[in-house]
Design a protein around this motif. Structure first.
Motif, PDB file in Angstrom:
ATOM      1  N   MET A 154      64.022  31.821  47.605  1.00 56.98           N
ATOM      2  CA  MET A 154      62.639  31.427  47.409  1.00 56.98           C
ATOM      3  C   MET A 154      62.373  31.178  45.917  1.00 56.98           C
ATOM      4  N   GLU A 155      63.043  31.971  45.066  1.00 60.54           N
ATOM      5  CA  GLU A 155      62.855  31.780  43.625  1.00 60.54           C
ATOM      6  C   GLU A 155      63.385  30.421  43.192  1.00 60.54           C
ATOM      7  N   ILE A 156      64.496  29.981  43.784  1.00 58.40           N
ATOM      8  CA  ILE A 156      65.060  28.673  43.438  1.00 58.40           C
ATOM      9  C   ILE A 156      64.093  27.571  43.867  1.00 58.40           C
ATOM     10  N   CYS A 157      63.474  27.719  45.044  1.00 50.44           N
ATOM     11  CA  CYS A 157      62.497  26.725  45.501  1.00 50.44           C
ATOM     12  C   CYS A 157      61.280  26.707  44.594  1.00 50.44           C
ATOM     13  N   LYS A 158      60.883  27.883  44.111  1.00 47.72           N
ATOM     14  CA  LYS A 158      59.722  27.959  43.240  1.00 47.72           C
ATOM     15  C   LYS A 158      60.010  27.253  41.915  1.00 47.72           C
ATOM     16  N   GLU A 159      61.211  27.469  41.372  1.00 45.17           N
ATOM     17  CA  GLU A 159      61.590  26.847  40.095  1.00 45.17           C
ATOM     18  C   GLU A 159      62.048  25.407  40.280  1.00 45.17           C
ATOM     19  N   ASP A 173      64.994  24.338  40.785  1.00 47.33           N
ATOM     20  CA  ASP A 173      66.216  24.132  40.019  1.00 47.33           C
ATOM     21  C   ASP A 173      67.392  24.147  40.992  1.00 47.33           C
ATOM     22  N   PHE A 174      67.704  22.970  41.573  1.00 48.60           N
ATOM     23  CA  PHE A 174      68.790  22.856  42.521  1.00 48.60           C
ATOM     24  C   PHE A 174      70.048  22.293  41.856  1.00 48.60           C
ATOM     25  N   SER A 175      70.133  22.405  40.555  1.00 47.97           N
ATOM     26  CA  SER A 175      71.311  21.914  39.844  1.00 47.97           C
ATOM     27  C   SER A 175      72.491  22.828  40.169  1.00 47.97           C
ATOM     28  N   PRO A 176      73.719  22.337  39.960  1.00 41.57           N
ATOM     29  CA  PRO A 176      74.886  23.186  40.227  1.00 41.57           C
ATOM     30  C   PRO A 176      74.839  24.493  39.437  1.00 41.57           C
ATOM     31  N   GLU A 177      74.379  24.421  38.195  1.00 47.38           N
ATOM     32  CA  GLU A 177      74.324  25.634  37.373  1.00 47.38           C
ATOM     33  C   GLU A 177      73.281  26.610  37.914  1.00 47.38           C
ATOM     34  N   ALA A 188      72.253  31.701  40.712  1.00 45.49           N
ATOM     35  CA  ALA A 188      71.557  32.475  41.749  1.00 45.49           C
ATOM     36  C   ALA A 188      72.510  32.929  42.860  1.00 45.49           C
ATOM     37  N   CYS A 189      73.787  32.581  42.749  1.00 37.77           N
ATOM     38  CA  CYS A 189      74.807  32.949  43.749  1.00 37.77           C
ATOM     39  C   CYS A 189      74.411  32.458  45.147  1.00 37.77           C
ATOM     40  N   VAL A 190      74.035  31.180  45.242  1.00 36.93           N
ATOM     41  CA  VAL A 190      73.611  30.614  46.518  1.00 36.93           C
ATOM     42  C   VAL A 190      74.706  29.683  47.025  1.00 36.93           C
ATOM     43  N   ALA A 216      73.245  14.348  36.849  1.00 41.11           N
ATOM     44  CA  ALA A 216      74.080  15.040  37.830  1.00 41.11           C
ATOM     45  C   ALA A 216      73.528  14.780  39.231  1.00 41.11           C
ATOM     46  N   PRO A 217      74.416  14.567  40.199  1.00 42.09           N
ATOM     47  CA  PRO A 217      73.936  14.335  41.568  1.00 42.09           C
ATOM     48  C   PRO A 217      73.322  15.620  42.126  1.00 42.09           C
ATOM     49  N   PRO A 218      72.320  15.491  43.004  1.00 44.41           N
ATOM     50  CA  PRO A 218      71.709  16.696  43.573  1.00 44.41           C
ATOM     51  C   PRO A 218      72.697  17.428  44.472  1.00 44.41           C
ATOM     52  N   ARG A 219      72.726  18.754  44.360  1.00 38.83           N
ATOM     53  CA  ARG A 219      73.693  19.545  45.117  1.00 38.83           C
ATOM     54  C   ARG A 219      73.079  20.228  46.341  1.00 38.83           C
TER      55      ARG A 219
END
Length: 179
Positions: free
Chosen positions: A1-6, A8-12, A17-19, A137-140
């Motif tokens: 949920m934190e990644i969705c909030k930010e 930030d779907f980049s590879p890094e 976030a260990c996803v 960078a392509p979306p991951r």
């Protein structure tokens, strides 16, 4: 949920976030309880079933389920392959740009050394990041979702085929027993 909030779907960001696709979604156990009236209805329907229905368990015909699952799996594998091609293109472009940047810096350094040996002032410093912008960078996120879907399709196909193999061995055993 934190990644969705930010967002930030980049590879890094995903790596930090260990996803991965295997733990992107969480299964929630569901318990379904029937009322007593439904249980009585189910019992009556079970008593009314014919002997032919009871032998349906040994039916070896595979419906369109396996064909559809395999078709969907092939489509997802094609999508994953396209994402891999995009990522490889990105890596190739990034490598090429890094090489060009290094060559530019070496030429600039050689030119500055030549200018200093002639007694001329060195060339002014330039912002290289403006000259060489890194490729996008392509979306991951899509790739992670595709990998999860491929995993689900493989699990479904595995379960379906193992059930049919079990039925095949039971039918073979019954046929051998009757002979």
């Amino acid at each position: 949920m934190e990644i969705c909030k930010e967002k930030d779907f980049s590879p890094e960001g995903l790596k930090k976030a260990c996803v991965g696709f295997e733990h992107m979604f969480e299964e929630v156990p569901i318990v379904i309880k029937n009322s007593h009236l439904i249980n009585v209805l189910m019992w009556h329907l079970q008593e009314k079933s014919t002997v032919a229905d009871k032998h349906e368990l040994l039916n070896l015909s595979s419906s369109n389920h396996l064909e559809k699952s395999l078709q969907l799996l092939m489509d997802r594998v094609d999508d994953a392959n396209q994402d891999i091609v995009k990522y490889n293109t990105y890596c190739r472009n990034l490598s090429k740009q890094t090489q060009q940047k290094q060559q530019y810096l070496q030429r600039r350094q050689q030119e500055n050394t030549q200018r200093q040996s002639r007694g001329e002032p060195a060339l002014p410093e330039e912002d290289i990041s403006k000259m060489f912008k890194p490729p996008q960078a392509p979306p991951r996120m899509d790739t992670l979702l595709i990998a999860g879907q491929i995993n689900n399709y493989c699990q479904n196909i595995k379960e379906f085929t193992s059930q049919n193999l079990g039925k095949l061995f039971m039918a073979e055993g019954l046929q051998g027993h009757n002979s």
